[in-house]
Enzyme design. Structure first.
Site, PDB file in Angstrom:
ATOM      1  N   ASP A   1      53.397  39.186  44.964  1.00  0.00           N
ATOM      2  CA  ASP A   1      52.921  39.835  43.744  1.00  0.00           C
ATOM      3  C   ASP A   1      51.594  40.541  43.956  1.00  0.00           C
ATOM      4  O   ASP A   1      50.857  40.267  44.906  1.00  0.00           O
ATOM      5  CB  ASP A   1      52.754  38.798  42.623  1.00  0.00           C
ATOM      6  CG  ASP A   1      54.075  38.520  41.916  1.00  0.00           C
ATOM      7  OD1 ASP A   1      54.969  39.375  41.976  1.00  0.00           O
ATOM      8  OD2 ASP A   1      54.195  37.457  41.307  1.00  0.00           O
TER       9      ASP A   1
ATOM     10  N   PRO B   1      34.641  36.429  25.619  1.00  0.00           N
ATOM     11  CA  PRO B   1      34.289  37.733  26.194  1.00  0.00           C
ATOM     12  C   PRO B   1      33.075  37.670  27.110  1.00  0.00           C
ATOM     13  O   PRO B   1      32.885  38.546  27.946  1.00  0.00           O
ATOM     14  CB  PRO B   1      33.992  38.597  24.959  1.00  0.00           C
ATOM     15  CG  PRO B   1      34.671  37.914  23.829  1.00  0.00           C
ATOM     16  CD  PRO B   1      34.626  36.451  24.140  1.00  0.00           C
TER      17      PRO B   1
END
Length: 416
Positions: free
Chosen positions: A165, A85
């Site tokens: 994409d 994180p």
């Protein structure tokens, strides 16, 4: 591409490595994924890999098992990645950078994470897949492997599907539809069912732009908007009316270096025509002569790329004549955007111009001045003014017009 994943829970990866596109890529040896059981490198015969955190707070994976596992699998040039994180957020840019690595080692943490000393000594890059916390690093490791693998040639069936994409060129992807044409009263857009491939392609680009503006306008800062504009883009270089260093309105001389370099910038970034404005007939004739010379040179087999770029040149007598020519060609008035090296009240940042250009989708004319810049009177007759190019300590911004054109076009039409 070779991946090695160090984990205390190897069973996590069984379905992932044997299913769908990733499973096929592994089977066809497009990628190699090695799952390393951290417990095989445990500190004692009980398979211990973790211990209590100093100062309290839960269990932490010990550094020595991780180090022994890494020493056993790493090779010269290995890139050690720790999903965490606290890491840098995973983006398409970072994914593309990681595809250049031959061997990526992914260290999967668990519990409260891994010993910080191992991170400091052995980890090359910490990566976060978002601002939230998971129970371990296995899912982020799969995300990283999947994102990288699909950029490896042959992994995804149609390579153009990758380049279209979301995020690949800065924009979000366009909407997708399949049969039936009518589902619960909702119909597939007629542009996609018409059989006209050009019409479908144009619709998709416009929808991608609209979706990006609506959902993620922040992405425009790294997106090249030229493919998403359906109308022409024009660059106008004014040699009159411009200012000299004393602030007087003058006519500046056309230079061959400007013509060559700006033409190449225009060609690179998809500008439809490079209009050179001068009221002097002799100067206009020189522009035509230079363009004609390179066309003949091309016919003799010399530098065809230069001829292609200089074919964008058109000499014209005034700014108004140039705008009238664009309007006639496009059958619509262009949005006229002036550039300047001065601070002008109400000048727009580049991101805002990108948004306006995409929303309006009208012909776009970007106006540059030579010498000491456009005369003040010009700014009363344009639609928008761009903020000046600033860099370094922000005090010196006396770029050549050739450099300024390249910078402006790259900021608007270059991607990432």
């Amino acid at each position: 591409m070779r991946f090695s994943v160090v984990t205390a829970f190897p069973e996590y990866f069984e379905a992932f490595l044997n299913t769908s596109i990733i499973g096929r890529a592994v089977k066809e040896a497009k990628i190699e994924v090695e799952i390393v059981n951290l417990r095989d490198y445990a500190s004692n015969r009980y398979g211990q890999i973790d211990d209590y955190s100093y100062g309290g707070g839960g269990m932490v994976i010990m550094p020595e098992p991780l180090y022994r596992a890494l020493e056993d699998i790493k090779s010269a040039g290995s890139c050690v990645v720790y999903p965490s994180p606290q890491g840098v957020v995973l983006t398409q840019d970072l994914v593309e950078a990681l595809t250049k690595k031959d061997h990526i080692v992914l260290i999967c943490g668990h519990y409260e994470g891994i010993d910080e000393r191992f991170v400091e000594k052995c980890v090359d890059l910490e990566i976060s897949i978002g601002d939230y916390v998971l129970t371990g690093g296995e899912l982020p490791a799969m995300v990283i492997i999947d994102a990288i693998s699909r950029l490896i040639p042959g992994v995804v069936g149609k390579e153009e599907a990758v380049s279209e994409d979301s995020f690949y060129k800065g924009m979000l992807d366009y909407p997708h539809y399949t049969r039936p044409v009518n589902w619960q009263g909702l119909e597939v857009p007629k542009e996609l069912t018409s059989g006209n491939h050009q019409e479908a392609a144009t619709w998709r680009r416009r929808e991608a732009a609209a979706r990006t503006l609506r959902r993620r306008p922040d992405l425009l800062s790294r997106a090249g908007i030229r493919p998403y504009l359906t109308k022409g883009v024009y660059l106008m270089l004014a040699h009159y009316p411009v200012l000299n260093k004393s602030g007087n309105v003058v006519t500046s001389a056309v230079t061959g270096l400007d013509l060559h370099d700006i033409s190449r910038s225009c060609m690179t970034f998809g500008v439809d025509k490079f209009l050179v404005v001068t009221p002097l007939r002799s100067q206009r004739e020189m522009v035509s002569k230079i363009a004609g010379h390179w066309q003949k040179a091309h016919e003799m087999g010399l530098n065809p790329l230069r001829a292609e770029a200089l074919n964008l040149l058109k000499a014209i007598g005034s700014i108004d004549s140039g705008l009238a020519w664009i309007e006639k060609k496009e059958r619509e008035k262009p949005l006229v955007v002036a550039t300047t090296a001065k601070q002008v009240k109400g000048a727009l940042p580049y991101l805002e111009l990108k948004r306006i250009a995409l929303e309006k989708d009208v012909p776009l004319c970007i106006l540059f001045g030579t010498s000491w810049g456009l005369a003040d009177e010009v700014f009363d007759h344009v639609d928008l003014v761009l903020k000046p190019i600033m860099g370094g300590n922000g005090e010196y911004n006396h770029l050549s017009v050739r450099s300024a054109v390249a910078v402006v076009l790259d900021r608007l039409f270059g991607w990432r």
